[in-house]
Design an enzyme around this catalytic site. Structure first.
Site, PDB file in Angstrom:
ATOM      1  N   HIS A 139      -7.640   9.642   4.243  1.00  0.00           N
ATOM      2  CA  HIS A 139      -6.948   9.207   5.452  1.00  0.00           C
ATOM      3  C   HIS A 139      -5.452   9.040   5.193  1.00  0.00           C
ATOM      4  CE1 HIS A 139     -10.948   8.434   7.028  1.00  0.00           C
ATOM      5  NE2 HIS A 139     -10.435   8.095   8.202  1.00  0.00           N
ATOM      6  N   HIS A 196     -10.801   1.520   0.273  1.00  0.00           N
ATOM      7  CA  HIS A 196     -10.023   2.044  -0.846  1.00  0.00           C
ATOM      8  C   HIS A 196      -9.273   0.927  -1.550  1.00  0.00           C
ATOM      9  CE1 HIS A 196     -10.568   6.358  -0.050  1.00  0.00           C
ATOM     10  NE2 HIS A 196     -10.506   6.045   1.233  1.00  0.00           N
TER      11      HIS A 196
END
EC number: 3.1.3.-
Length: 210
Positions: A129, A171
């Site tokens: 992303h 993440h």
């Protein structure tokens, strides 16, 4: 002692520094994962964070680009959209390759309830992303004429998408930081290999026939 044992007993400064940075990264990522679960301190913000997750996902961007490319009736528009498609595919390829090589697991506090996942998405480094947000925002800023407020919004969107990955616990901080760097660099590759009716005439002729 054998040489390998001496190395274990006397770790290098670089090794100590890397382990320390990794520990700081894991600690900071857990602290910033305020939306990682419903019971987290900012758990009520999860729906908004997941909406941002969808806005940076590859599938909507690929489908949207293909739709706009099919609807475009100008050569200039097709050229820009075809290169955006090339950039998105390059991003997917490079991120999948690096994830497969590094094989870093996602944070332990991550909930596997993502929008759409592939097998490679069980790995964390780098954040796809973040790479896509940096790549797309730089692409838009270079190929669309936007007023300054809109340009600021594009940059802000990219930053928030990346930061939301840490807030959701998807993440670690370094995954996102490297993702921003990789996405920014990928645009330079796309710009260098820019597809045009002159550099790739067969591609444009085939698409025009479609």
């Amino acid at each position: 002692l054998p040489e390998e044992d001496r190395m274990d007993l006397n770790p290098s400064f670089l090794g100590i520094a890397l382990r320390s940075l990794l520990a700081i990264d894991l600690w900071l990522s857990k602290k910033l994962g305020v939306c990682a679960g419903e019971s987290s301190s900012w758990g009520s913000m999860r729906p908004l964070m997941k909406l941002l997750e969808i806005s940076g996902h590859g599938i909507p961007w690929l489908l949207g680009t293909l739709y706009c490319l099919a609807r475009s009736d100008s050569w200039a528009g097709r050229e820009v959209l075809m290169n955006l498609l090339f950039a998105l595919l390059l991003d997917l390829l490079l991120v999948a390759l690096i994830k497969g090589l590094v094989r870093r697991r996602r944070p332990a506090h991550n909930q596997m309830d993502m929008f759409v996942t592939l097998s490679v998405d069980k790995y964390s480094f780098p954040s796809g992303h973040a790479t896509r947000a940096a790549l797309v925002s730089r692409f838009i800023l270079n190929h669309l004429v936007l007023a300054i407020p809109l340009r600021v919004l594009v940059v802000l969107w990219a930053f928030i998408v990346g930061f939301s990955r840490v807030m959701l616990g998807r993440h670690n901080v370094t995954d996102v930081a490297f993702g921003f760097f990789l996405g920014y660099t990928q645009y330079s590759i796309v710009d260098y290999c820019w597809l045009s009716p002159h550099s790739a005439p067969v591609l444009f002729v085939l698409w025009n026939q479609q």
